[in-house]
Design an enzyme around this catalytic site. Structure first.
Site, PDB file in Angstrom:
ATOM      1  N   GLU A  86      -7.948  78.829  31.814  1.00  0.00           N
ATOM      2  CA  GLU A  86      -6.725  78.049  32.012  1.00  0.00           C
ATOM      3  C   GLU A  86      -6.572  77.076  30.848  1.00  0.00           C
ATOM      4  O   GLU A  86      -7.480  76.277  30.574  1.00  0.00           O
ATOM      5  CB  GLU A  86      -6.748  77.271  33.335  1.00  0.00           C
ATOM      6  N   ASP A  98      -8.654  71.480  27.999  1.00  0.00           N
ATOM      7  CA  ASP A  98      -7.680  70.427  27.720  1.00  0.00           C
ATOM      8  C   ASP A  98      -8.330  69.429  26.769  1.00  0.00           C
ATOM      9  O   ASP A  98      -9.541  69.469  26.551  1.00  0.00           O
ATOM     10  CB  ASP A  98      -7.218  69.728  29.006  1.00  0.00           C
ATOM     11  N   ASP A 140      -9.766  72.568  21.148  1.00  0.00           N
ATOM     12  CA  ASP A 140      -8.664  73.451  20.792  1.00  0.00           C
ATOM     13  C   ASP A 140      -8.896  74.847  21.359  1.00  0.00           C
ATOM     14  O   ASP A 140      -9.864  75.528  21.005  1.00  0.00           O
ATOM     15  CB  ASP A 140      -8.564  73.511  19.261  1.00  0.00           C
ATOM     16  N   ASP A 177       3.548  72.283  26.907  1.00  0.00           N
ATOM     17  CA  ASP A 177       4.549  71.443  26.248  1.00  0.00           C
ATOM     18  C   ASP A 177       5.670  72.328  25.707  1.00  0.00           C
ATOM     19  O   ASP A 177       5.412  73.237  24.920  1.00  0.00           O
ATOM     20  CB  ASP A 177       3.892  70.673  25.106  1.00  0.00           C
ATOM     21  N   LYS A 195      12.720  70.326  20.693  1.00  0.00           N
ATOM     22  CA  LYS A 195      13.494  70.262  19.453  1.00  0.00           C
ATOM     23  C   LYS A 195      13.263  71.522  18.621  1.00  0.00           C
ATOM     24  O   LYS A 195      12.136  72.017  18.509  1.00  0.00           O
ATOM     25  CB  LYS A 195      13.122  69.024  18.649  1.00  0.00           C
ATOM     26  N   ASP A 237       9.173  75.212  33.425  1.00  0.00           N
ATOM     27  CA  ASP A 237      10.464  74.805  34.004  1.00  0.00           C
ATOM     28  C   ASP A 237      11.483  74.543  32.893  1.00  0.00           C
ATOM     29  O   ASP A 237      12.538  73.971  33.149  1.00  0.00           O
ATOM     30  CB  ASP A 237      10.311  73.552  34.871  1.00  0.00           C
ATOM     31  N   PHE A 295       4.137  67.549  39.025  1.00  0.00           N
ATOM     32  CA  PHE A 295       4.989  67.695  37.841  1.00  0.00           C
ATOM     33  C   PHE A 295       6.096  68.706  38.101  1.00  0.00           C
ATOM     34  O   PHE A 295       7.250  68.495  37.751  1.00  0.00           O
ATOM     35  CB  PHE A 295       4.135  68.141  36.649  1.00  0.00           C
ATOM     36  N   GLU A 296       5.710  69.820  38.717  1.00  0.00           N
ATOM     37  CA  GLU A 296       6.704  70.854  39.021  1.00  0.00           C
ATOM     38  C   GLU A 296       7.739  70.320  40.003  1.00  0.00           C
ATOM     39  O   GLU A 296       8.940  70.587  39.870  1.00  0.00           O
ATOM     40  CB  GLU A 296       6.012  72.079  39.600  1.00  0.00           C
TER      41      GLU A 296
END
Length: 306
Positions: free
Chosen positions: A137, A162, A189, A212, A216, A248, A287-288
């Site tokens: 994950e 993470d 990483d 993320d 932009k 999302d 968050f979702e």
């Protein structure tokens, strides 16, 4: 009576004897101005040099701080160091505030369940999890969903990657509280992990939930799901392993679908070639929920490695 010189030289002439009013060297006024200018220039140079030295010292202190682990025996600040090339990254390391509970979990559990992605060794996921099938994950945030999936499915090992220190501590604490032993937290990483540290066909799945979106246009190159990334993923997955993505952010979902569909090593599990229903095992995260409250549409994508 003393003799007086005949025809004494007029005062101020070159032959006249010096007096209190007669200059004895270069013109004093010009000399004073030149000296003052030289002193000012030297002072400015010294000040500029001192400022440059202070900036260099400040930069060096900041560099050392970035390199130092925040907790002895815990996750390293820069585990891969400088022995790997610098590249455009899909993540932004953050050094947020760590709570007392998160710190305690890091100090107590990191030596047992944590590992740094240093690019210097090859991991055996099955060995890490005592023979369990292992899902990687990437990006777990504060770890609530990861901890819940681990508790709901103790027969699957979750190698969770993470760079967010508070989230690492939080996930370790949640797993420990639930009695889950099927979570390992990797710091660093994920690209280096995939490229340098995993053997071919060593993973049973990949999960990338709400990465993320880099909304932009000039930042789209930072998005994780790209053809080059899938080229790294495919060799380390077993045949039939599932890549499960969720987002999302509608434009990113479209990009994910296009990139995965175009890759020859992956096949869409959705019969219509589109998005998949949310699997029951993927928890609805806070968050979702916030995204749904804003009217966002969440898309799941499930592709099998062929």
């Amino acid at each position: 009576m003393s003799e007086q010189p005949l025809n004494p030289a007029p005062a101020g002439s070159p032959d006249a004897p010096p007096t209190d009013e007669t200059p004895t060297g270069p013109a004093r006024t010009g000399s004073t101005a030149a000296d003052a200018l030289a002193d000012a220039t030297a002072e400015e140079t010294t000040t500029a040099d001192e400022a440059a030295a202070l900036r260099a010292a400040s930069f060096e202190r900041a560099r050392r701080l970035r390199m130092e682990p925040r907790f002895p025996g815990g996750p390293a600040a820069d585990p891969a160091g400088s022995h790997h090339e610098r590249r455009i990254r899909s993540f932004q390391p953050r050094r947020s505030r760590v709570t007392t509970g998160q710190q305690e979990s890091l100090e107590r559990l990191w030596p047992k369940w944590g590992l740094d992605i240093d690019g210097r060794r090859v991991l055996d996921p099955a060995e890490l999890f005592d023979g369990l099938p292992v899902v990687l994950e990437i990006g777990f945030g504060m770890g609530e969903a990861t901890a819940q999936m681990a508790a709901d499915d103790p027969g699957t090992g979750i190698l969770a990657v993470d760079v967010h220190t508070p989230g690492q501590g939080n996930l370790l604490g949640l797993a420990d509280k639930a009695g889950s032993t099927n979570v390992r937290v990797a710091n660093g990483d994920a690209v280096i992990l995939l490229r340098e540290m995993l053997a071919p066909e060593s993973l049973d799945g990949l999960r990338v939930f709400f990465p993320d979106p880099w909304p932009k246009a000039r930042h789209h190159k930072r998005r994780l799901i790209q053809p080059d990334f899938l080229d790294l993923v495919a060799p380390v997955l077993k045949p039939g392993a599932i890549v499960h993505c969720a987002t999302d952010w509608e434009p990113y979902a479209e990009q994910m679908l296009a990139v995965l569909t175009a890759h020859p090593r992956f096949e869409n599990t959705a019969a219509d070639g589109g998005y998949a229903p949310r699997p029951a095992f993927r928890p609805l995260t806070r968050f979702e929920g916030q995204g749904l409250d804003k009217g966002h549409v969440v898309h799941d994508l499930l592709f099998a490695r062929v």
